[in-house]
Scaffold this active site. Sequence first.
Site, short mmCIF file in Angstrom:
data_model
loop_
_atom_site.label_atom_id
_atom_site.label_comp_id
_atom_site.label_asym_id
_atom_site.label_seq_id
_atom_site.Cartn_x
_atom_site.Cartn_y
_atom_site.Cartn_z
N PRO A 202 0.83 -1.20 0.00
CA PRO A 202 0.00 0.00 0.00
C PRO A 202 0.87 1.26 0.00
CG PRO A 202 -0.19 -1.21 2.09
CD PRO A 202 0.68 -2.03 1.19
N SER B 4 6.89 1.51 -0.23
CA SER B 4 6.29 1.33 -1.55
C SER B 4 7.06 2.08 -2.65
CB SER B 4 4.83 1.80 -1.48
OG SER B 4 4.40 2.31 -2.68
N SER B 5 7.49 3.31 -2.39
CA SER B 5 8.15 4.07 -3.47
C SER B 5 9.52 3.47 -3.81
CB SER B 5 8.24 5.56 -3.15
OG SER B 5 9.11 5.78 -2.07
N ALA B 6 10.29 3.08 -2.79
CA ALA B 6 11.61 2.49 -3.08
C ALA B 6 11.47 1.11 -3.71
CB ALA B 6 12.44 2.40 -1.80
N ALA B 7 10.46 0.35 -3.29
CA ALA B 7 10.27 -1.00 -3.85
C ALA B 7 9.84 -0.92 -5.32
CB ALA B 7 9.22 -1.77 -3.04
N ASP C 286 15.52 3.14 3.10
CA ASP C 286 14.54 2.33 2.37
C ASP C 286 15.18 1.66 1.16
OD1 ASP C 286 12.88 3.50 4.20
OD2 ASP C 286 11.35 4.13 2.77
#
Length: 307
Positions: A93, A100-103, A144
Amino acid sequence: MNGQVTAPGKIILFGEHAVVYGKPAIAIPVSGMRASAWSESSKEGLTINALDIGQKFKLKDSNNQFSVLAQSVLAKTNFNEPNLTINLSSKLPQGSGMGSSAATATAVCRALSKHLGVDLEANEISELVFDAEKIVHGTPSGIDNTVIAYEMPVYFIKGKKPKTFEPGREFFLIIGDTGIEASTKKTVSKVRKNWQKEPGLMDGYFDEIERITENGKKAIENGDSKMVGEMMDENHDLLNSIGVSHEELDKLIDIAKDAGALGAKLTGGGGGGNMVALAETKSEQKKIYKAITEAGYRAYQTSFGEE
Ligand code: MEV
């Protein structure tokens, strides 16, 4: 169509926010929740197709992390713009403190380098994603992108080579989602404003968080789950003091503690997003998970350390 590549989510166990000010932090990957990317040929240059948000980004756009990342990958590897669409989807989410942004950026980086036939090392991927993260987070510490690129527990200090460490046992975690999307950029800038207003007070909080992170690391290495839980509780109180908790986070923490958690804290940027709780055993973990989901929140179970 080119095979799928993925990247995990992450949880910060100790030290978020203080890590932006040069203090250590500890993070673990969440390997069961991942962002995925796969590519297919196109006729008109490079497009990143973010399926979950229904947005497409072209290479020349400059105000988003994916285009900036693709530009950096091509510059680093000396390739021209390929005719390629990279499709992107994520189980993480957004605005939840799970990276979430780094992944998603890491998955895009892996898909593009795979298409180009270039083998990038974890540290190279981490650095490329770090530059893209600045678009999303403003002044990220780099934790992250590091934990996600290496996919192992890390002890991290900004600007230094990340260290890994050996947990003394398996630790059982429950992640509980407030459902409130929160911007890390906003909470990081709120903390900066508080720090500019009262530097002495805030530095004192960061010193305390540093002590907790060091004690937390020792307790993880010693397999002392009771002490890890205590340190998590103390870390959360300090995150409350620096102004990044939220009443829904405190509510979730109470539910987890009432159901037997050894400790619980917000994780990541705060202001909403997720909390993480620690359970002594797998069956306690299930009990806490059940209490959270029965109260109407989304939850997730994960673990780290030897099995
Ligand atoms: C975000 O996952 C962690 C923060 O410490 C920000 C950062 O380290 O860049 C809040």
